[in-house]
Design an enzyme around this catalytic site. Sequence first.
Site, PDB file in Angstrom:
ATOM      1  N   TYR A 100      28.068   1.095  -0.535  1.00  0.00           N
ATOM      2  CA  TYR A 100      29.314   0.422  -0.105  1.00  0.00           C
ATOM      3  C   TYR A 100      30.461   1.387   0.172  1.00  0.00           C
ATOM      4  O   TYR A 100      31.147   1.247   1.194  1.00  0.00           O
ATOM      5  CB  TYR A 100      29.700  -0.692  -1.100  1.00  0.00           C
ATOM      6  N   GLU A 142      24.887  -9.571  -4.782  1.00  0.00           N
ATOM      7  CA  GLU A 142      23.574  -8.940  -4.559  1.00  0.00           C
ATOM      8  C   GLU A 142      22.902  -8.554  -5.873  1.00  0.00           C
ATOM      9  O   GLU A 142      21.679  -8.643  -5.988  1.00  0.00           O
ATOM     10  CB  GLU A 142      23.734  -7.737  -3.614  1.00  0.00           C
TER      11      GLU A 142
HETATM   12  C1  HEM Z   1      31.589  -5.438   2.640  1.00  0.00           C
HETATM   13  C2  HEM Z   1      30.733  -4.714   3.342  1.00  0.00           C
HETATM   14  C3  HEM Z   1      29.702  -5.320   4.272  1.00  0.00           C
HETATM   15  C4  HEM Z   1      29.801  -6.382   5.116  1.00  0.00           C
HETATM   16  C5  HEM Z   1      31.015  -7.301   5.351  1.00  0.00           C
HETATM   17  C6  HEM Z   1      28.521  -6.513   5.777  1.00  0.00           C
HETATM   18  C7  HEM Z   1      28.217  -7.497   6.705  1.00  0.00           C
HETATM   19  C8  HEM Z   1      26.981  -7.679   7.269  1.00  0.00           C
HETATM   20  C9  HEM Z   1      26.617  -8.768   8.152  1.00  0.00           C
HETATM   21  C10 HEM Z   1      27.537  -9.878   8.598  1.00  0.00           C
HETATM   22  C11 HEM Z   1      25.317  -8.609   8.488  1.00  0.00           C
HETATM   23  C12 HEM Z   1      24.480  -9.498   9.404  1.00  0.00           C
HETATM   24  C13 HEM Z   1      23.791 -10.520   8.546  1.00  0.00           C
HETATM   25  C14 HEM Z   1      22.913 -11.444   9.339  1.00  0.00           C
HETATM   26  O1  HEM Z   1      21.766 -11.109   9.529  1.00  0.00           O
HETATM   27  O2  HEM Z   1      23.389 -12.473   9.767  1.00  0.00           O
HETATM   28  C15 HEM Z   1      24.846  -7.423   7.819  1.00  0.00           C
HETATM   29  C16 HEM Z   1      23.564  -6.927   7.936  1.00  0.00           C
HETATM   30  C17 HEM Z   1      23.217  -5.672   7.505  1.00  0.00           C
HETATM   31  N1  HEM Z   1      23.931  -4.851   6.669  1.00  0.00           N
HETATM   32 FE1  HEM Z   1      25.765  -5.227   5.952  1.00  0.00          FE
HETATM   33  N2  HEM Z   1      27.686  -5.525   5.339  1.00  0.00           N
HETATM   34  C18 HEM Z   1      28.364  -4.775   4.420  1.00  0.00           C
HETATM   35  C19 HEM Z   1      27.865  -3.679   3.732  1.00  0.00           C
HETATM   36  C20 HEM Z   1      26.684  -3.050   4.010  1.00  0.00           C
HETATM   37  C21 HEM Z   1      26.220  -1.812   3.406  1.00  0.00           C
HETATM   38  C22 HEM Z   1      26.967  -1.027   2.325  1.00  0.00           C
HETATM   39  C23 HEM Z   1      25.041  -1.487   3.994  1.00  0.00           C
HETATM   40  C24 HEM Z   1      24.169  -0.276   3.744  1.00  0.00           C
HETATM   41  C25 HEM Z   1      24.513   0.887   4.130  1.00  0.00           C
HETATM   42  C26 HEM Z   1      24.734  -2.559   4.945  1.00  0.00           C
HETATM   43  C27 HEM Z   1      23.594  -2.618   5.718  1.00  0.00           C
HETATM   44  C28 HEM Z   1      23.239  -3.698   6.503  1.00  0.00           C
HETATM   45  C29 HEM Z   1      22.003  -3.755   7.262  1.00  0.00           C
HETATM   46  C30 HEM Z   1      20.953  -2.663   7.346  1.00  0.00           C
HETATM   47  C31 HEM Z   1      21.991  -5.009   7.886  1.00  0.00           C
HETATM   48  C32 HEM Z   1      20.918  -5.557   8.830  1.00  0.00           C
HETATM   49  C33 HEM Z   1      21.241  -4.953  10.155  1.00  0.00           C
HETATM   50  C34 HEM Z   1      20.265  -5.265  11.205  1.00  0.00           C
HETATM   51  O3  HEM Z   1      19.158  -5.660  10.924  1.00  0.00           O
HETATM   52  O4  HEM Z   1      20.671  -5.035  12.347  1.00  0.00           O
HETATM   53  N3  HEM Z   1      25.750  -3.463   4.917  1.00  0.00           N
HETATM   54  N4  HEM Z   1      25.868  -6.879   7.077  1.00  0.00           N
END
Ligand code: HEM
Length: 411
Positions: A100, A142
């Site tokens: 994060y 989580e």
């Molecule tokens: C407060 C911080 C964060 C927010 C607001 C956020 C938001 C989101 C959202 C909205 C999605 C799409 C979910 C869906 O499938 O509908 C997502 C997917 C994802 N997030 Fe986060 N996220 C955060 C932090 C993180 C962190 C720290 C990581 C790791 C480094 C991460 C890695 C991912 C990955 C790998 C996906 C799937 C992406 C894909 O398949 O294209 N996220 N996140």
Amino acid sequence: MAAITTLHPKTIEIVQSTVPVLEKHGEQITKRFYELMFSNHPELLNVFNHANQKQGRQQRALAAAVYAAARYIDRLDAILPVVRQIGHKHRSLGIQPEQYPIVGKHLLLAIKDVLGDAATDEVIAAWAEAYEAIAAVFIQVEKELYEEAAAKPGGWRGFRRFVVAKKGKESDVITSFYLRPEDGGTISDFLPGQYVSVKLSIPGETYTHIRQYSLSDAPGKGYYRISVKREGATAEKPAGIVSNYLHDHIQEGDVLEVSAPAGDFTLNLTKETPVVLISGGVGITPLLSMASTLAIRQPHRQTTFLQAALNGRVQAFDQELRTLAENPAFSYYVCYEFPSDEDRKHPHFRKEGRIDLEWMQTVIPSKDADFYFCGPVPFMKTVYRALTQWGVPEERIHYEFFGPAGDLTKD
Ligand code: HEM
Ligand SMILES: Cc1cc2nc3c(=O)[nH]c(=O)nc-3n(C[C@H](O)[C@H](O)[C@H](O)COP(=O)(O)OP(=O)(O)OC[C@H]3O[C@@H](n4cnc5c(N)ncnc54)[C@H](O)[C@@H]3O)c2cc1C
């Protein structure tokens, strides 16, 4: 759920007053954010979906989540349902708390880069504080999801090795893989509609690739079945990496790394309301799991299954659905966009062209039902609009995106 951090009123004011600015530059900021983050932390390319990056889908999903959080920064508990949905995806990907601050640091750098002088020290400090509060909510949600998945009988943390016990063709484009754990242990139950993440190290590829696949059979059978559509190359786009690799190179006896079932698109088996399941293409997978579970757990519950497919050659699971339709409580109707002469003889074929409200009203006994649907985004928009036009209340409409979540109300 741990208490949500209370922010200073001045911080709240600054963050909320920058929402319109973010909305204006949102995608630009997140695009820059990914560029910066991947150049400093290329190892994160092992978890992010490269195709979503290239098509901007992930940028839009993240931007939408950031706006939502900023809008509700003074009452973050209001975004908990959204955080839970994203949390399921993060948990299935194996996202960790220590990642994060990396995201936070690069988000702030990107805001500075894009907004220039408008991003004063005060604005950046307020956003740093707000991000920390938002991240704390995600991390807590989580943590609970990780613990839940590990504590279930047969559950586990992270990825577990599964052997492909059987591989079977379902249509010209869809192939099923039956997965059993290599360790010979039990596997956790799941709720019909849930998905798993599959992690692959493909020879010649620098990074691992993770994709989600809905479980297409009922729970409790000792295996997980995923059913994968081959995303072929067209004039406009390259062939999908993982789906083609699974089709062409993964054979019976091979091992896949799989995370525990996740997702909140699930059938409520405590209700008795009629159920309507509407699938487009490979979007059938979570809905077939629901239909198969209903046959075991609630065979008396009135169920209508509408399956849309281009034609009979690419239509999957027809035989399973025909068998389910031997139950008088289960109705099965097929809609082909381009039926062949042979397809027209299908006993459940009722509609040529695309699904529309007029036809839905002729085959669905009543709008007083719970509706579940999944398919390509244009199909989902059509179904969503039809249902709202019909007057189905929002809480009776349930759907899953086979990619980052989008907005069905917008063109
Ligand atoms: C407060 C911080 C964060 C927010 C607001 C956020 C938001 C989101 C959202 C909205 C999605 C799409 C979910 C869906 O499938 O509908 C997502 C997917 C994802 N997030 Fe986060 N996220 C955060 C932090 C993180 C962190 C720290 C990581 C790791 C480094 C991460 C890695 C991912 C990955 C790998 C996906 C799937 C992406 C894909 O398949 O294209 N996220 N996140
Ligand atoms: C919750 C959930 C459940 C899912 N369940 C299923 C399921 O049951 N069955 C199933 O088959 N799929 C399912 N999916 C989709 C699946 O996760 C993959 O997205 C799908 O298999 C495609 O992966 P891929 O690696 O083959 O394609 P990718 O390489 O990820 O490419 C995806 C698409 O983007 C296009 N593309 C790639 N690069 C570019 C570019 N530069 N420009 C333009 N276009 C580009 C590709 O041609 C392809 O069509 C699900 C997804 C989610 C989120």
